[in-house]
Motif scaffolding. Structure first.
Motif, PDB file in Angstrom:
ATOM      1  N   ARG A   1       0.829  -1.208   0.000  1.00  0.00           N
ATOM      2  CA  ARG A   1       0.000   0.000   0.000  1.00  0.00           C
ATOM      3  C   ARG A   1       0.861   1.254   0.000  1.00  0.00           C
ATOM      4  O   ARG A   1       1.893   1.315   0.652  1.00  0.00           O
ATOM      5  CB  ARG A   1      -0.914   0.041   1.220  1.00  0.00           C
ATOM      6  N   LYS A   2       0.367   2.255  -0.703  1.00  0.00           N
ATOM      7  CA  LYS A   2       1.017   3.562  -0.688  1.00  0.00           C
ATOM      8  C   LYS A   2       0.738   4.219   0.661  1.00  0.00           C
ATOM      9  O   LYS A   2      -0.260   3.910   1.309  1.00  0.00           O
ATOM     10  CB  LYS A   2       0.431   4.455  -1.789  1.00  0.00           C
ATOM     11  N   PRO A   3       1.578   5.156   1.050  1.00  0.00           N
ATOM     12  CA  PRO A   3       1.272   5.916   2.271  1.00  0.00           C
ATOM     13  C   PRO A   3      -0.029   6.697   2.069  1.00  0.00           C
ATOM     14  O   PRO A   3      -0.455   6.925   0.932  1.00  0.00           O
ATOM     15  CB  PRO A   3       2.452   6.886   2.406  1.00  0.00           C
ATOM     16  N   GLU A   4      -0.636   7.125   3.157  1.00  0.00           N
ATOM     17  CA  GLU A   4      -1.827   7.967   3.041  1.00  0.00           C
ATOM     18  C   GLU A   4      -1.472   9.203   2.232  1.00  0.00           C
ATOM     19  O   GLU A   4      -0.312   9.623   2.178  1.00  0.00           O
ATOM     20  CB  GLU A   4      -2.346   8.338   4.429  1.00  0.00           C
ATOM     21  N   VAL A   5      -2.486   9.807   1.643  1.00  0.00           N
ATOM     22  CA  VAL A   5      -2.277  10.926   0.717  1.00  0.00           C
ATOM     23  C   VAL A   5      -1.453  12.042   1.356  1.00  0.00           C
ATOM     24  O   VAL A   5      -0.556  12.598   0.721  1.00  0.00           O
ATOM     25  CB  VAL A   5      -3.623  11.457   0.183  1.00  0.00           C
TER      26      VAL A   5
ATOM     27  N   GLU B   1     -13.400  17.876   6.960  1.00  0.00           N
ATOM     28  CA  GLU B   1     -13.772  17.168   8.192  1.00  0.00           C
ATOM     29  C   GLU B   1     -15.068  16.384   8.012  1.00  0.00           C
ATOM     30  O   GLU B   1     -15.171  15.228   8.390  1.00  0.00           O
ATOM     31  CB  GLU B   1     -13.898  18.210   9.322  1.00  0.00           C
ATOM     32  N   HIS B   2     -16.049  17.010   7.416  1.00  0.00           N
ATOM     33  CA  HIS B   2     -17.348  16.375   7.210  1.00  0.00           C
ATOM     34  C   HIS B   2     -17.222  15.179   6.267  1.00  0.00           C
ATOM     35  O   HIS B   2     -17.845  14.136   6.495  1.00  0.00           O
ATOM     36  CB  HIS B   2     -18.328  17.409   6.648  1.00  0.00           C
ATOM     37  N   THR B   3     -16.407  15.330   5.246  1.00  0.00           N
ATOM     38  CA  THR B   3     -16.186  14.234   4.297  1.00  0.00           C
ATOM     39  C   THR B   3     -15.558  13.038   4.996  1.00  0.00           C
ATOM     40  O   THR B   3     -15.990  11.899   4.798  1.00  0.00           O
ATOM     41  CB  THR B   3     -15.302  14.712   3.127  1.00  0.00           C
TER      42      THR B   3
ATOM     43  N   ALA C   1      -7.200  15.454   2.487  1.00  0.00           N
ATOM     44  CA  ALA C   1      -8.335  14.751   3.098  1.00  0.00           C
ATOM     45  C   ALA C   1      -9.346  14.317   2.036  1.00  0.00           C
ATOM     46  O   ALA C   1      -9.858  13.193   2.079  1.00  0.00           O
ATOM     47  CB  ALA C   1      -9.006  15.628   4.145  1.00  0.00           C
ATOM     48  N   LEU C   2      -9.652  15.194   1.091  1.00  0.00           N
ATOM     49  CA  LEU C   2     -10.622  14.848   0.048  1.00  0.00           C
ATOM     50  C   LEU C   2     -10.111  13.711  -0.822  1.00  0.00           C
ATOM     51  O   LEU C   2     -10.872  12.788  -1.173  1.00  0.00           O
ATOM     52  CB  LEU C   2     -10.956  16.072  -0.802  1.00  0.00           C
ATOM     53  N   LEU C   3      -8.841  13.757  -1.184  1.00  0.00           N
ATOM     54  CA  LEU C   3      -8.276  12.693  -2.015  1.00  0.00           C
ATOM     55  C   LEU C   3      -8.163  11.378  -1.246  1.00  0.00           C
ATOM     56  O   LEU C   3      -8.374  10.296  -1.813  1.00  0.00           O
ATOM     57  CB  LEU C   3      -6.918  13.118  -2.569  1.00  0.00           C
ATOM     58  N   GLN C   4      -7.865  11.453   0.058  1.00  0.00           N
ATOM     59  CA  GLN C   4      -7.820  10.248   0.887  1.00  0.00           C
ATOM     60  C   GLN C   4      -9.205   9.618   0.968  1.00  0.00           C
ATOM     61  O   GLN C   4      -9.357   8.402   0.826  1.00  0.00           O
ATOM     62  CB  GLN C   4      -7.307  10.577   2.294  1.00  0.00           C
ATOM     63  N   ALA C   5     -10.209  10.438   1.190  1.00  0.00           N
ATOM     64  CA  ALA C   5     -11.584   9.926   1.250  1.00  0.00           C
ATOM     65  C   ALA C   5     -11.947   9.258  -0.069  1.00  0.00           C
ATOM     66  O   ALA C   5     -12.544   8.170  -0.085  1.00  0.00           O
ATOM     67  CB  ALA C   5     -12.557  11.056   1.577  1.00  0.00           C
ATOM     68  N   ARG C   6     -11.597   9.898  -1.188  1.00  0.00           N
ATOM     69  CA  ARG C   6     -11.925   9.309  -2.493  1.00  0.00           C
ATOM     70  C   ARG C   6     -11.280   7.942  -2.649  1.00  0.00           C
ATOM     71  O   ARG C   6     -11.936   6.993  -3.076  1.00  0.00           O
ATOM     72  CB  ARG C   6     -11.511  10.241  -3.620  1.00  0.00           C
ATOM     73  N   GLU C   7     -10.007   7.833  -2.303  1.00  0.00           N
ATOM     74  CA  GLU C   7      -9.336   6.531  -2.428  1.00  0.00           C
ATOM     75  C   GLU C   7     -10.016   5.472  -1.565  1.00  0.00           C
ATOM     76  O   GLU C   7     -10.268   4.358  -2.018  1.00  0.00           O
ATOM     77  CB  GLU C   7      -7.861   6.646  -2.025  1.00  0.00           C
ATOM     78  N   GLU C   8     -10.295   5.817  -0.314  1.00  0.00           N
ATOM     79  CA  GLU C   8     -10.896   4.850   0.597  1.00  0.00           C
ATOM     80  C   GLU C   8     -12.290   4.441   0.150  1.00  0.00           C
ATOM     81  O   GLU C   8     -12.653   3.262   0.197  1.00  0.00           O
ATOM     82  CB  GLU C   8     -10.932   5.418   2.014  1.00  0.00           C
ATOM     83  N   ILE C   9     -13.082   5.401  -0.287  1.00  0.00           N
ATOM     84  CA  ILE C   9     -14.454   5.102  -0.714  1.00  0.00           C
ATOM     85  C   ILE C   9     -14.459   4.265  -1.977  1.00  0.00           C
ATOM     86  O   ILE C   9     -15.234   3.301  -2.096  1.00  0.00           O
ATOM     87  CB  ILE C   9     -15.257   6.406  -0.874  1.00  0.00           C
TER      88      ILE C   9
END
Length: 183
Positions: free
Chosen positions: A6-10, A153-155, A29-37
């Motif tokens: 796995r790559k490191p978190e964004v 934060e909400h994302t 945060a937005l890009l991390q959420a996109r990857e996880e989702i």
């Protein structure tokens, strides 16, 4: 992909080109959420999209809401108010239009909204981040950076809620979506 691959978190991959320094955490945060989702929802059945656990929000709601909130908060950050289409989309969150939505459709909408947000962040003028912005019909006080930070934060909050809901539904129904007992 094994954990070692796995790559490191964004946020640990370095600076995002074109995004102002003060807005890097929001973009991360937005890009991390996109990857996880996107990873989480791969293979998730459309038939479980609107299932609720213990009366909590369904995966379909979370996916609609994630895209909708980003759209609305980034609209306010631009100093604009919501238009008729945005207000109608808000009212429709959690309600499958025409009876159903596909997971892929909701993911594509969310991904597109994240792309739009990253573009807006790249175009942001850091000197305006502390400017006041009114939120909603009541014009509740916020700032540009406050809106961007809350969007991130909400994302992430809804990403976590979606993760738990999807994991429990996936485990509970592992292949048997015909005999649902949860409402």
């Amino acid at each position: 992909m094994a954990d070692k691959e796995r790559k490191p978190e964004v946020w640990l991959r370095g600076r995002l080109a074109g995004v102002p320094a003060l807005l890097q955490p929001v973009a991360h945060a937005l890009l991390q959420a996109r990857e996880e989702i996107n990873e989480l929802m791969t293979g998730f059945p459309d038939s479980l999209l609107w299932e609720k656990l213990a009366g909590m929000a369904s995966p379909g709601f979370h996916l609609q809401h994630l895209a909708g909130v980003l759209n609305r908060l980034f609209t306010y950050a631009k100093g604009e108010q919501l238009n008729h289409e945005q207000l109608n989309a808000l009212k429709a969150e959690g309600i499958p239009l025409s009876g159903e939505y596909a997971v892929d459709t909701l993911i594509a909408t969310f991904n597109n909204q994240v792309d739009n947000c990253i573009t807006q962040l790249k175009d942001a003028d850091e000197t305006t981040l502390t400017e006041s912005r009114g939120v909603g019909r009541a014009q509740l006080p916020s700032t540009v950076i406050g809106l961007y930070t809350h969007a991130a934060e909400h994302t992430m909050r809804h990403t976590g809620q979606l993760l738990v809901t999807v994991k429990v539904l996936s485990d509970r129904y592992s292949g048997d979506t015909e005999s649902r007992l949860i409402t």
